[in-house]
Design a protein around this motif. Structure first.
Motif, PDB file in Angstrom:
ATOM      1  N   ALA A 111      13.130  56.531  63.654  1.00 16.53           N
ATOM      2  CA  ALA A 111      13.577  56.547  62.272  1.00 16.53           C
ATOM      3  C   ALA A 111      13.907  57.975  61.865  1.00 16.53           C
ATOM      4  N   PRO A 112      14.892  58.165  60.959  1.00 21.26           N
ATOM      5  CA  PRO A 112      15.295  59.526  60.606  1.00 21.26           C
ATOM      6  C   PRO A 112      14.301  60.259  59.717  1.00 21.26           C
ATOM      7  N   ALA A 113      13.381  59.557  59.023  1.00 21.61           N
ATOM      8  CA  ALA A 113      12.460  60.206  58.103  1.00 21.61           C
ATOM      9  C   ALA A 113      11.362  60.930  58.863  1.00 21.61           C
ATOM     10  N   PRO A 114      10.961  62.140  58.434  1.00 23.75           N
ATOM     11  CA  PRO A 114       9.922  62.884  59.161  1.00 23.75           C
ATOM     12  C   PRO A 114       8.551  62.228  59.067  1.00 23.75           C
ATOM     13  N   ASP A 115       8.142  61.792  57.860  1.00 22.85           N
ATOM     14  CA  ASP A 115       6.868  61.099  57.664  1.00 22.85           C
ATOM     15  C   ASP A 115       5.699  61.909  58.234  1.00 22.85           C
TER      16      ASP A 115
ATOM     17  N   ALA B 186      13.836  69.804  55.918  1.00 22.41           N
ATOM     18  CA  ALA B 186      15.086  69.290  56.497  1.00 22.41           C
ATOM     19  C   ALA B 186      15.367  67.856  56.057  1.00 22.41           C
ATOM     20  N   GLY B 187      14.302  67.077  55.839  1.00 19.10           N
ATOM     21  CA  GLY B 187      14.486  65.690  55.425  1.00 19.10           C
ATOM     22  C   GLY B 187      14.895  64.806  56.590  1.00 19.10           C
ATOM     23  N   ASP B 188      15.719  63.826  56.283  1.00 17.75           N
ATOM     24  CA  ASP B 188      16.181  62.899  57.317  1.00 17.75           C
ATOM     25  C   ASP B 188      17.027  63.632  58.353  1.00 17.75           C
ATOM     26  N   ALA B 189      16.815  63.309  59.622  1.00 19.55           N
ATOM     27  CA  ALA B 189      17.567  63.913  60.723  1.00 19.55           C
ATOM     28  C   ALA B 189      17.993  62.833  61.697  1.00 19.55           C
ATOM     29  N   GLN B 190      19.127  63.049  62.336  1.00 19.01           N
ATOM     30  CA  GLN B 190      19.682  62.079  63.280  1.00 19.01           C
ATOM     31  C   GLN B 190      19.301  62.508  64.700  1.00 19.01           C
ATOM     32  N   LEU B 191      18.059  62.224  65.097  1.00 27.94           N
ATOM     33  CA  LEU B 191      17.596  62.624  66.422  1.00 27.94           C
ATOM     34  C   LEU B 191      18.063  61.669  67.505  1.00 27.94           C
ATOM     35  N   GLY B 192      18.324  60.423  67.163  1.00 23.41           N
ATOM     36  CA  GLY B 192      18.774  59.460  68.160  1.00 23.41           C
ATOM     37  C   GLY B 192      17.676  59.132  69.150  1.00 23.41           C
TER      38      GLY B 192
ATOM     39  N   ILE C 155       2.178  75.747  69.024  1.00 24.55           N
ATOM     40  CA  ILE C 155       2.965  75.096  70.072  1.00 24.55           C
ATOM     41  C   ILE C 155       3.693  73.903  69.448  1.00 24.55           C
ATOM     42  N   THR C 156       5.007  73.931  69.526  1.00 27.79           N
ATOM     43  CA  THR C 156       5.847  72.868  68.984  1.00 27.79           C
ATOM     44  C   THR C 156       6.647  72.251  70.128  1.00 27.79           C
ATOM     45  N   VAL C 157       6.671  70.938  70.168  1.00 24.14           N
ATOM     46  CA  VAL C 157       7.402  70.219  71.213  1.00 24.14           C
ATOM     47  C   VAL C 157       8.311  69.202  70.526  1.00 24.14           C
ATOM     48  N   VAL C 158       9.574  69.199  70.913  1.00 24.39           N
ATOM     49  CA  VAL C 158      10.539  68.253  70.374  1.00 24.39           C
ATOM     50  C   VAL C 158      11.171  67.507  71.547  1.00 24.39           C
ATOM     51  N   GLY C 159      11.326  66.195  71.409  1.00 24.25           N
ATOM     52  CA  GLY C 159      11.726  65.346  72.520  1.00 24.25           C
ATOM     53  C   GLY C 159      13.209  65.193  72.735  1.00 24.25           C
ATOM     54  N   THR C 160      14.044  65.951  72.039  1.00 19.90           N
ATOM     55  CA  THR C 160      15.492  65.883  72.232  1.00 19.90           C
ATOM     56  C   THR C 160      16.085  67.239  71.911  1.00 19.90           C
ATOM     57  N   SER C 161      17.218  67.546  72.519  1.00 19.76           N
ATOM     58  CA  SER C 161      17.904  68.811  72.272  1.00 19.76           C
ATOM     59  C   SER C 161      19.231  68.613  71.552  1.00 19.76           C
ATOM     60  N   GLY C 162      19.629  67.364  71.348  1.00 18.28           N
ATOM     61  CA  GLY C 162      20.945  67.096  70.783  1.00 18.28           C
ATOM     62  C   GLY C 162      21.150  67.662  69.387  1.00 18.28           C
TER      63      GLY C 162
ATOM     64  N   ALA D 129      27.634  70.301  68.736  1.00 19.85           N
ATOM     65  CA  ALA D 129      28.077  69.011  68.213  1.00 19.85           C
ATOM     66  C   ALA D 129      27.027  68.373  67.319  1.00 19.85           C
ATOM     67  N   GLY D 130      25.743  68.570  67.616  1.00 15.63           N
ATOM     68  CA  GLY D 130      24.689  67.920  66.844  1.00 15.63           C
ATOM     69  C   GLY D 130      24.445  68.526  65.485  1.00 15.63           C
ATOM     70  N   LEU D 131      24.805  69.806  65.283  1.00 14.99           N
ATOM     71  CA  LEU D 131      24.561  70.445  63.994  1.00 14.99           C
ATOM     72  C   LEU D 131      25.339  69.797  62.859  1.00 14.99           C
ATOM     73  N   LEU D 132      26.396  69.070  63.187  1.00 19.19           N
ATOM     74  CA  LEU D 132      27.228  68.449  62.151  1.00 19.19           C
ATOM     75  C   LEU D 132      26.592  67.203  61.555  1.00 19.19           C
ATOM     76  N   LYS D 133      25.561  66.668  62.196  1.00 13.02           N
ATOM     77  CA  LYS D 133      24.942  65.439  61.707  1.00 13.02           C
ATOM     78  C   LYS D 133      23.960  65.738  60.573  1.00 13.02           C
ATOM     79  N   GLN D 134      23.642  64.708  59.811  1.00 12.77           N
ATOM     80  CA  GLN D 134      22.807  64.867  58.623  1.00 12.77           C
ATOM     81  C   GLN D 134      21.429  65.409  58.990  1.00 12.77           C
ATOM     82  N   GLY D 135      21.043  66.520  58.380  1.00 11.92           N
ATOM     83  CA  GLY D 135      19.709  67.079  58.525  1.00 11.92           C
ATOM     84  C   GLY D 135      19.463  67.823  59.815  1.00 11.92           C
ATOM     85  N   ASP D 136      20.336  67.710  60.817  1.00 11.35           N
ATOM     86  CA  ASP D 136      20.070  68.332  62.099  1.00 11.35           C
ATOM     87  C   ASP D 136      20.119  69.858  62.022  1.00 11.35           C
ATOM     88  N   ALA D 137      21.130  70.390  61.327  1.00 11.60           N
ATOM     89  CA  ALA D 137      21.243  71.847  61.215  1.00 11.60           C
ATOM     90  C   ALA D 137      20.029  72.433  60.489  1.00 11.60           C
TER      91      ALA D 137
END
Length: 380
Positions: A141-145, A154-160, A192-199, A204-212
């Motif tokens: 889901a896009p919400a951080p929660d 950042a709010g909602d993000a399109q991590l896919g 220590i921060t871990v994120v499961g995607t690099s997109g 190209a990914g910075l253009l999506k909502q909340g990603d930048a």
């Protein structure tokens, strides 16, 4: 002696001056166009390369960080990271599948400063974030929660499709956002921060909502960032060539076998007679065959057969990598994949042997999950 003086018409002189100005203007226009083309030309490179302007590069993010006043140091080797790391530094591990040596991982684990691991492979995660375990992959889901300030701003993000993580220690205070796709905890005085995607960090990914905003908040949290994206595999053994590793006896054996093969080819060639010209069959591209079969499946709503074909093909490629025979039982395959990827056996079994999808969306999700399992097994 008579001297002839030729008078130049004022109109001719004015036309000459005008022509020179036109030529000069054309030269300036060509020069500006050439310089602009050079400065704006795409710079291809490896994924997550800070100098690459390709869709999977991160030049846009690095440029935004520097415009914001963040010092970004580009590191290409473990030695570069060691020379740039400090207590007030955030080390971004952007490409981890090239880190294969235990010694390099131990050196990186001892460095000061905070860490940001971007889609790490199991080997690197266990060395640099040992308190985390993989919880599988899914669409989130896009919400951080969560209570993480960077994610909430950042709010909602399109991590896919992304990997998710969970704590291996029940007593560890772990902050989990986006259903586990982004986690953070404190260990030995560092964050220590871990994120499961690099997109979401790519050009190209910075253009999506909340990603930048999410990328800027995570990477720009420190005044100094070391961006580690090695171009070559770290930890490869030695600099010896292949011929240096081959014993001399093997060379003679290969020469003898080559002579035998050549003699056998001559003997068989004489017995088989001359070549006969034959009309070749029609050549069809593999992509057209795959596309045609996919359209047939879709027209007949054969999601079950499509999912079965995807799972069968994935298992055919996974079993040799896992050291299993073609007729291996399901529990053995599930256990081997779970051990290799660090995921729970339940989601792995559901992905590899689960029921047929009911919708096209579920079929696409299964395809992404199978591809992710195969990628994790290949990189582990």
């Amino acid at each position: 002696m008579t001297r002839t003086v030729t008078a130049v018409n004022p109109t001719v002189r004015q036309g000459w001056r005008t022509g020179r100005w036109v030529a000069l203007a054309l030269f300036v226009i060509v020069a500006i166009a050439t310089v602009g083309t050079y400065l704006t030309a795409p710079r291809p490179g490896e994924p997550m390369d800070p100098q690459s302007t390709s869709p999977d590069g991160v030049r846009a993010l690095v440029t935004l960080l520097r415009d914001r006043g963040v010092e970004v140091v580009e590191a290409r080797s473990v030695a570069d990271v060691e020379g740039a790391a400090r207590d007030d530094t955030l080390i971004v591990f952007a490409e981890t599948f090239r880190l294969t040596g235990d010694e390099q991982l131990r050196r990186l684990a001892d460095l000061p400063g905070d860490r940001l691991l971007v889609e790490p492979v199991s080997r690197v995660r266990e060395a640099l974030a040992p308190d985390l375990r993989s919880a599988g992959a899914s669409s989130f889901a896009p919400a951080p929660d969560c209570d993480l300030r960077e994610a909430n701003r950042a709010g909602d993000a399109q991590l896919g499709l992304a990997d998710s993580y969970r704590s291996a220690n029940p007593d560890l205070p772990l902050t989990s956002c986006y259903d586990g796709a982004l986690v953070r905890y404190r260990d030995a005085g560092r964050t220590i921060t871990v994120v499961g995607t690099s997109g979401f960090m790519t050009n190209a990914g910075l253009l999506k909502q909340g990603d930048a905003a999410l990328a800027m908040n995570l990477v720009g949290s420190a005044p100094r960032v070391v961006w580690f994206a090695p171009r070559e595999r770290e930890g490869a053994a030695g600099s010896a060539t292949l011929t240096d590793l081959i014993p001399d006896q093997v060379t003679w054996i290969v020469l003898q076998l080559s002579l035998v093969v050549a003699l056998l080819a001559i003997w068989q060639g004489r017995r088989m007679g001359p070549l006969v010209a034959e009309t070749l069959p029609v050549v069809i591209r593999a992509s057209e065959t795959v596309e045609g079969r996919g359209r047939l499946y879709r027209s007949r709503r054969a999601r079950d057969r499509a999912a079965e074909a995807l799972r069968t093909a994935t298992l055919a490629r996974l079993l040799p990598r896992l050291g299993l025979a073609a007729g291996a039982q399901r529990p053995a395959v599930i256990q081997a994949v779970a051990q290799r990827t660090g995921a729970d056996p339940g989601p792995v079994g559901h992905t590899l042997y689960g029921p047929a999808p009911a919708t096209d969306t579920e079929l696409v999700t299964i395809a992404h999950q199978l591809d992710d399992i195969e990628r994790q097994v290949a990189h582990s």
